[in-house]
Scaffold this active site. Structure first.
Site, PDB file in Angstrom:
ATOM      1  N   HIS A  78       0.934  -1.259   0.134  1.00  0.00           N
ATOM      2  CA  HIS A  78      -0.109  -0.024  -0.122  1.00  0.00           C
ATOM      3  C   HIS A  78       0.737   1.166   0.077  1.00  0.00           C
ATOM      4  O   HIS A  78       1.700   1.270   0.858  1.00  0.00           O
ATOM      5  CB  HIS A  78      -0.841   0.153   1.245  1.00  0.00           C
ATOM      6  CG  HIS A  78      -1.848  -0.703   1.292  1.00  0.00           C
ATOM      7  ND1 HIS A  78      -3.275  -0.756   1.940  1.00  0.00           N
ATOM      8  CD2 HIS A  78      -2.136  -2.015   0.224  1.00  0.00           C
ATOM      9  CE1 HIS A  78      -3.835  -1.776   1.482  1.00  0.00           C
ATOM     10  NE2 HIS A  78      -3.552  -2.619   0.691  1.00  0.00           N
ATOM     11  N   TYR A 206      -9.204   5.579   6.955  1.00  0.00           N
ATOM     12  CA  TYR A 206      -9.430   5.953   8.286  1.00  0.00           C
ATOM     13  C   TYR A 206     -10.570   7.056   8.271  1.00  0.00           C
ATOM     14  O   TYR A 206     -10.335   8.407   8.007  1.00  0.00           O
ATOM     15  CB  TYR A 206      -8.087   6.473   8.761  1.00  0.00           C
ATOM     16  CG  TYR A 206      -7.201   5.357   9.105  1.00  0.00           C
ATOM     17  CD1 TYR A 206      -6.212   4.848   7.998  1.00  0.00           C
ATOM     18  CD2 TYR A 206      -6.901   4.831  10.379  1.00  0.00           C
ATOM     19  CE1 TYR A 206      -5.355   3.887   8.349  1.00  0.00           C
ATOM     20  CE2 TYR A 206      -6.028   3.858  10.796  1.00  0.00           C
ATOM     21  CZ  TYR A 206      -5.202   3.428   9.608  1.00  0.00           C
ATOM     22  OH  TYR A 206      -4.359   2.215   9.971  1.00  0.00           O
ATOM     23  N   PRO A 297      -4.756   0.530  18.247  1.00  0.00           N
ATOM     24  CA  PRO A 297      -4.481   0.052  17.104  1.00  0.00           C
ATOM     25  C   PRO A 297      -4.443   1.177  15.878  1.00  0.00           C
ATOM     26  O   PRO A 297      -4.178   0.627  14.769  1.00  0.00           O
ATOM     27  CB  PRO A 297      -5.316  -1.232  16.727  1.00  0.00           C
ATOM     28  CG  PRO A 297      -6.671  -0.691  17.695  1.00  0.00           C
ATOM     29  CD  PRO A 297      -5.932   0.071  18.851  1.00  0.00           C
ATOM     30  N   LYS A 301       0.670   0.019  14.847  1.00  0.00           N
ATOM     31  CA  LYS A 301       2.238  -0.088  15.401  1.00  0.00           C
ATOM     32  C   LYS A 301       2.561  -1.167  16.065  1.00  0.00           C
ATOM     33  O   LYS A 301       3.644  -1.477  16.341  1.00  0.00           O
ATOM     34  CB  LYS A 301       2.597   1.399  16.240  1.00  0.00           C
ATOM     35  CG  LYS A 301       2.680   2.440  15.433  1.00  0.00           C
ATOM     36  CD  LYS A 301       4.032   2.575  14.686  1.00  0.00           C
ATOM     37  CE  LYS A 301       4.189   3.372  13.473  1.00  0.00           C
ATOM     38  NZ  LYS A 301       3.886   2.588  12.057  1.00  0.00           N
ATOM     39  N   TYR A 389       3.798   6.346  10.033  1.00  0.00           N
ATOM     40  CA  TYR A 389       3.066   5.368   9.594  1.00  0.00           C
ATOM     41  C   TYR A 389       3.656   4.537   9.080  1.00  0.00           C
ATOM     42  O   TYR A 389       3.540   3.048   9.253  1.00  0.00           O
ATOM     43  CB  TYR A 389       1.743   5.700   8.585  1.00  0.00           C
ATOM     44  CG  TYR A 389       0.750   4.535   8.528  1.00  0.00           C
ATOM     45  CD1 TYR A 389      -0.333   4.804   9.387  1.00  0.00           C
ATOM     46  CD2 TYR A 389       0.620   3.717   7.781  1.00  0.00           C
ATOM     47  CE1 TYR A 389      -1.296   3.801   9.343  1.00  0.00           C
ATOM     48  CE2 TYR A 389      -0.247   2.542   7.558  1.00  0.00           C
ATOM     49  CZ  TYR A 389      -1.389   2.796   8.303  1.00  0.00           C
ATOM     50  OH  TYR A 389      -2.537   1.713   8.403  1.00  0.00           O
TER      51      TYR A 389
HETATM   52  C1  PHB Z   1      -6.374  -4.405  10.115  1.00  0.00           C
HETATM   53  O1  PHB Z   1      -6.318  -4.558   8.957  1.00  0.00           O
HETATM   54  O2  PHB Z   1      -6.788  -5.140  10.974  1.00  0.00           O
HETATM   55  C2  PHB Z   1      -5.687  -3.038  10.625  1.00  0.00           C
HETATM   56  C3  PHB Z   1      -5.187  -2.353   9.842  1.00  0.00           C
HETATM   57  C4  PHB Z   1      -4.707  -1.008  10.418  1.00  0.00           C
HETATM   58  C5  PHB Z   1      -4.854  -0.777  11.437  1.00  0.00           C
HETATM   59  C6  PHB Z   1      -5.535  -1.441  12.602  1.00  0.00           C
HETATM   60  C7  PHB Z   1      -6.088  -2.913  12.187  1.00  0.00           C
HETATM   61  O3  PHB Z   1      -4.573   0.490  12.134  1.00  0.00           O
END
Ligand code: PHB
Length: 396
Positions: A78, A206, A297, A301, A389
């Protein structure tokens, strides 16, 4: 009662999650012996749904150290994410901003690759053990455990590593007088689902909204992973598919964007908090990963920090055994904690910037939109997010 069977090793590793197995793998490559013990079964670990974003540094370590290149073949690279607020999406272009990327590759697959590599290389990894206890971490550590066949062991080692996750037994071996615990609680949790549906987006979204945060992630062509902010006391039984999809629509859909919906095949509430225990070394005990720290989450990280701890600890142990210098090992805690606190800050920032507390007043909501706007309208703001990130350069 039969006497305990005595075994010796150089490094005893408590926990066969990604951190413990990665450390054992790296040590083996430079001729350092380790024994890994784990209370869960191999099957149990491989069936636990965990998060899925790997920093480029984590991917490089997996590939370059010879664990597996499956992440490059089967993972999804990504080059950015989308921040969505006020009904509009704003792309954070990692490649353009910092020349880096992340990979969507679930932690379960990282575990499977590491477990298979340790097995193929003849590593000593024992799953499904019981009655574990660690003694004398200040001196020459001894670990007691009973294996899956009921045989009782005494494992003697030079060092013991607590890679035993967020419910770590090892972290409590450090006496209260010798450690500090830092906590931050948040007034929300995540409701996570797996749904059978086609992808809604090629990249992660997000989404901030007046109705709360949502995250749109993916797993495969036909199974998607998504989360929405909920109350920590939420009960999954109260949520049928219609109610779940209505919540996602309220937070993400709009201005021509619509999520692809489908049957929900798994649902869970994931409480979260920020936590650090310092120092990360006590005598001959080292803590790595979730045993020493937890991050919410939102910044993706957790696993990446654990793997970074392991990299730094490995360099210390390698230098101790193979160059007869203790300097790097002595600096393990400080070097690891520097990144831990950067990640704590980033995860806290992403969380508070994107979530909406249930009691948010008009000022805090408008201020939050001001914050989001100041990030997406500035190349510096976007680059800060992109660098954090995708992962800061490693400690030197
Ligand atoms: C996930 O795909 O489970 C996932 C991805 C990004 C995050 C948290 C969980 O910040």
């Amino acid at each position: 009662m039969a006497a305990r069977t005595i075994i010796t090793t150089q490094v005893a590793i408590m926990g066969a999650g990604p951190a413990g197995l990665m450390l054992s793998h790296l040590l083996a490559k430079t001729g350092i012996e380790s024994t890994v013990i784990e209370v869960r079964s191999h099957q149990d670990i491989s069936e636990t749904v965990r998060a899925g974003i790997l920093e480029h540094g984590t991917v490089n370590l997996l590939v370059d150290s010879g664990v597996s290149d499956r992440v490059l073949r089967e993972g999804d690279r990504h080059d950015g994410i989308e921040l969505r607020f006020n009904g509009e999406s704003h792309r954070v272009d990692f490649n353009d901003l910092v020349g880096e990327a992340v990979w969507l590759y679930p932690q379960t697959d990282v575990f499977l690759d590491l477990a298979a590599r340790r097995k193929a290389d003849g590593g000593d990894v024992r799953y499904s053990v019981t009655d574990t206890s660690v003694h004398n971490p200040e001196g020459k550590p001894v670990v007691h455990f009973t294996d899956a066949e009921g045989v009782e062991y005494e494992l003697r080692a030079d060092f013991v590593v607590g890679a035993d996750g967020s419910r770590s037994q090892c972290r409590s071996l450090v006496p209260e007088s010798a450690r500090t615990r830092y906590f931050h609680e948040y007034p929300f949790a995540w409701f996570g689902i797996l749904a059978e549906a086609p992808r809604s987006s090629d990249e992660l979204i997000y989404a901030n909204s007046a109705n709360g945060f949502a995250l749109i992630s993916q797993r495969t062509e036909t199974v998607q992973r998504m989360y929405f902010q909920c109350d920590p006391k939420e009960n999954v039984q109260d949520w049928d598919d219609d109610r779940i999809w209505a919540e996602f629509r309220n937070r993400v859909n709009g201005n021509g964007f619509e999520l692809n919906e489908g049957p929900v095949i798994d649902k869970m509430v994931l409480p979260f908090r920020s936590f650090v225990q310092a120092p990360m070394r006590y005598g001959n005990l080292f803590l790595v990963g979730d045993a020493a720290h937890t991050v919410p989450p939102t910044g993706a990280k957790g696993l990446n920090l654990a793997i970074h701890d392991v990299k730094v600890l490995f360099e210390g142990l390698d230098s101790h055994y193979n160059s007869r210098s203790g300097l790097l090992l002595d600096s393990y805690g400080d070097r690891a904690l520097e990144r831990v606190w950067k990640a704590q800050q980033f995860s806290y920032w992403m969380t508070t910037m994107l979530h909406t507390p249930a009691d948010a007043d008009d000022f805090s909501r408008a201020r939050q939109l001001g914050e989001l706007n100041s990030v997406v309208s500035s190349r510096h703001g976007l680059a800060y997010l992109a660098e954090a990130y995708t992962g800061w350069p490693s400690a030197t």
